[in-house]
Every structure is written in C-alpha cells, then in structure tokens.
Design a protein around this motif. Structure first.
Motif, PDB file in Angstrom:
ATOM      1  N   ALA A  80      12.923 -31.685  23.338  1.00 36.62           N
ATOM      2  CA  ALA A  80      12.694 -30.769  22.228  1.00 36.62           C
ATOM      3  C   ALA A  80      12.863 -29.318  22.671  1.00 36.62           C
ATOM      4  CB  ALA A  80      11.284 -30.985  21.667  1.00 36.62           C
ATOM      5  N   HIS A  81      13.016 -28.428  21.697  1.00 33.61           N
ATOM      6  CA  HIS A  81      13.130 -26.999  21.999  1.00 33.61           C
ATOM      7  C   HIS A  81      11.764 -26.405  22.270  1.00 33.61           C
ATOM      8  CE1 HIS A  81      13.524 -22.677  21.225  1.00 33.61           C
ATOM      9  NE2 HIS A  81      14.833 -22.790  21.374  1.00 33.61           N
ATOM     10  N   HIS A  82      10.773 -26.749  21.474  1.00 31.13           N
ATOM     11  CA  HIS A  82       9.380 -26.320  21.588  1.00 31.13           C
ATOM     12  C   HIS A  82       9.091 -24.907  21.094  1.00 31.13           C
ATOM     13  CE1 HIS A  82       7.937 -29.936  23.565  1.00 31.13           C
ATOM     14  NE2 HIS A  82       8.943 -29.859  24.417  1.00 31.13           N
ATOM     15  N   ASP A  83      10.099 -24.178  20.644  1.00 34.37           N
ATOM     16  CA  ASP A  83       9.836 -22.830  20.120  1.00 34.37           C
ATOM     17  C   ASP A  83      10.837 -22.498  19.016  1.00 34.37           C
ATOM     18  OD1 ASP A  83       8.493 -20.451  19.854  1.00 34.37           O
ATOM     19  OD2 ASP A  83       9.318 -19.522  21.664  1.00 34.37           O
ATOM     20  N   LEU A  84      11.021 -23.430  18.099  1.00 36.10           N
ATOM     21  CA  LEU A  84      11.926 -23.219  16.965  1.00 36.10           C
ATOM     22  C   LEU A  84      11.189 -22.370  15.935  1.00 36.10           C
ATOM     23  CD1 LEU A  84      13.320 -26.860  16.704  1.00 36.10           C
ATOM     24  CD2 LEU A  84      14.503 -24.855  17.643  1.00 36.10           C
ATOM     25  N   ALA A  85      11.442 -21.078  15.994  1.00 34.53           N
ATOM     26  CA  ALA A  85      10.691 -20.116  15.191  1.00 34.53           C
ATOM     27  C   ALA A  85      11.598 -18.958  14.802  1.00 34.53           C
ATOM     28  CB  ALA A  85       9.491 -19.606  15.992  1.00 34.53           C
ATOM     29  N   PRO A  86      11.166 -18.147  13.832  1.00 33.84           N
ATOM     30  CA  PRO A  86      12.004 -17.016  13.391  1.00 33.84           C
ATOM     31  C   PRO A  86      12.392 -16.061  14.514  1.00 33.84           C
ATOM     32  CG  PRO A  86      10.267 -17.413  11.800  1.00 33.84           C
ATOM     33  CD  PRO A  86       9.964 -18.292  12.980  1.00 33.84           C
ATOM     34  N   TRP A  87      11.529 -15.913  15.533  1.00 36.20           N
ATOM     35  CA  TRP A  87      11.864 -14.991  16.619  1.00 36.20           C
ATOM     36  C   TRP A  87      12.926 -15.555  17.553  1.00 36.20           C
ATOM     37  CZ3 TRP A  87       6.803 -16.398  15.439  1.00 36.20           C
ATOM     38  CH2 TRP A  87       6.275 -17.481  16.146  1.00 36.20           C
ATOM     39  N   ASN A  88      13.324 -16.800  17.354  1.00 29.49           N
ATOM     40  CA  ASN A  88      14.390 -17.385  18.165  1.00 29.49           C
ATOM     41  C   ASN A  88      15.593 -17.830  17.351  1.00 29.49           C
ATOM     42  OD1 ASN A  88      13.298 -17.097  20.760  1.00 29.49           O
ATOM     43  ND2 ASN A  88      12.007 -18.912  20.512  1.00 29.49           N
ATOM     44  N   LEU A  89      15.657 -17.406  16.088  1.00 28.02           N
ATOM     45  CA  LEU A  89      16.812 -17.720  15.246  1.00 28.02           C
ATOM     46  C   LEU A  89      17.675 -16.471  15.091  1.00 28.02           C
ATOM     47  CD1 LEU A  89      18.377 -19.626  13.338  1.00 28.02           C
ATOM     48  CD2 LEU A  89      16.897 -18.808  11.471  1.00 28.02           C
ATOM     49  N   VAL A  90      18.904 -16.568  15.517  1.00 26.73           N
ATOM     50  CA  VAL A  90      19.850 -15.459  15.431  1.00 26.73           C
ATOM     51  C   VAL A  90      20.865 -15.765  14.332  1.00 26.73           C
ATOM     52  CG1 VAL A  90      21.645 -14.149  16.638  1.00 26.73           C
ATOM     53  CG2 VAL A  90      19.583 -14.868  17.865  1.00 26.73           C
ATOM     54  N   VAL A  91      21.063 -14.794  13.457  1.00 21.34           N
ATOM     55  CA  VAL A  91      22.000 -14.952  12.346  1.00 21.34           C
ATOM     56  C   VAL A  91      23.036 -13.842  12.405  1.00 21.34           C
ATOM     57  CG1 VAL A  91      22.230 -14.877   9.838  1.00 21.34           C
ATOM     58  CG2 VAL A  91      20.319 -16.104  10.875  1.00 21.34           C
TER      59      VAL A  91
END
Length: 252
Positions: free
Chosen positions: A117-128
């Motif tokens: 798993a990634h374990h930190d799938l959150a807005p601070w780790n999503l790049v758009v």
C-alpha cells in the motif's frame, strides 16, 4: 518542493527530483518500476542514485492539491476520479512481488497485508497538472498493507471526514458513497470499511502521540503544533457517525 510534511533535502534538478535515501529505497524503487512497467503512470519513475547518494525520480509537473483541495475535488466527478486512480494503483500493484531483501519503512502497522500500500494517499500527495495528468507522490512509506487500509485513509482526507468547522461536510455521507462506488467496493468490503474508517484515523493520533513521547522529529513538532488533536477529533467524529456511514454506503 511542495507537498507532504517532509521536504528537507528534497530538491528539483531539471526534470528530476533528488531525495535522501534510506534502507527502504531499493524496495520503493522496485515498486515504482513495477507500476510503470504495468502501465500505471500516476507515480514518479525511479532513475537510480546520483553521485551524492540521493535517489533520483522523474519530476511530476503540476500543483499539489493541498491545501486548496475543495476547489479541485468539489465536483463529484473529481472525487470519483481520485477513487478510480487509487483503484488503478491497487490493481496495478496486485501482482507485484517484493524483493526478497525488501526493507519497507513501516510507520504504522496496517490491518491486513494483501498488497503493498501507499499509506499516505492524501491531498498533500496528489499532484495535478491538468485534466490529463494526476499523480501521487511521496512513496517512501509504501509497504505491506491492504486495499481497505489505503481507502480508509484516503476517504478521511479527500471527502473529508472531519469535525473541524472549516472542513466538516454536510454531504460527507453522499461523498463517501461516491468514493466507494467509483472504487467499486462490494457490499462485504463496505461493511468492513465502516469501523476501519475510525481506527485508521485514530492510528494517526496514536502514532504522533507515541513518537512525540520519544522525542522523534518531525513527529514531535507536528504533535506540538496540534496535529494530534486534529486526528483525535476527526476519529471521534467518524466513530460517532458509523450508523450514518453504513446507511450512506449500503442504502439503495
């Protein structure tokens, strides 16, 4: 570099990102190589180690969603896209075999271990970058976990499931359903997910509390800044509304 909570020593060099390495780096590079080889493009690609001993990753262009996540993820279709992206990752990693000498950086032991798993799938780790390119960054804490462990954490951050006045959503149940539908959770998974939502959130509070008690940085700094209070409050909010989440996920 923006995103995440840890940026010391992380720099951009041209079209690459250079980061300090750790015992987990070879395993993480093997994971990222696998994801790219099977066609999952929503993650950086590893390029080896540079002359200063730093890992080299492809630079992911765009902006990090946090803290202005509401502007991007307000439409249900955007929230659904996040859920589908996570499902694509979980499907892509399903056939990954960890190297025999893998040393994952396990911060919080997961409930279940059916995937890496990634374990930190959150807005601070999503790049758009635009409509065509979304990607998750900061894979250093990837390790054994489960699909639902990752999903529970992602739901907390992206819906969000929070008690704070500036983040609490009156439509949290509807957004929870949108996420679950887009990820394609079956009924059994939805039932198992509900109690996991609170436990996964509370695990973050307990982790920060324990690390702060040991004086471990940067966790002690985050605890002192009140992050532990946020995670505890959110856990209580989620736990007190389990019946609401069950209804939202299973109604109809």
């Amino acid at each position: 570099m923006s995103g995440g909570n840890v940026s010391d020593g992380v720099v951009r060099v041209g079209d690459t990102v250079r980061r300090p390495t750790g015992p987990w780096t070879p395993a993480v590079h093997a994971l990222l190589t696998h994801l790219n080889e099977v066609g999952f493009r929503a993650a950086p690609r590893p390029l080896g180690i540079d002359e200063q001993g730093r890992e080299v990753l492809t630079y992911v262009p765009g902006h990090v969603v946090w803290p202005d996540r509401s502007a991007l993820l307000e439409p249900a279709r955007q929230l659904a896209r996040v859920a589908r992206l996570i499902r694509d990752f979980h499907d892509a990693v399903q056939d990954f075999t960890s190297p025999p000498d893998a040393q994952w950086q396990v911060l919080i032991p997961a409930e279940g271990s059916d995937i890496i798993a990634h374990h930190d799938l959150a807005p601070w780790n999503l790049v758009v970058a635009d409509e065509s390119r979304w990607a998750f960054i900061d894979w250093d804490t990837a390790g054994p976990g489960s699909r639902l462990w990752d999903v529970a954490y992602a739901m907390h951050g992206f819906i969000p499931l929070s008690a704070y006045p500036d983040r609490e959503r009156r439509d949290a149940g509807d957004r929870l359903r949108v996420f679950a539908d887009a990820y394609d959770l079956d009924e059994a998974e939805r039932r198992r997910l509900v109690p996991l939502l609170g436990r996964r959130t509370r695990s973050m509070h307990d982790f920060l509390r324990d690390q702060a008690a040991r004086g471990v940085q940067l966790w002690a700094t985050l605890w002192a800044a009140g992050h532990g209070d946020v995670w505890r409050s959110d856990a209580e909010y989620i736990e007190q509304r389990e019946d609401q989440w069950v209804h939202a996920l299973l109604a109809g």
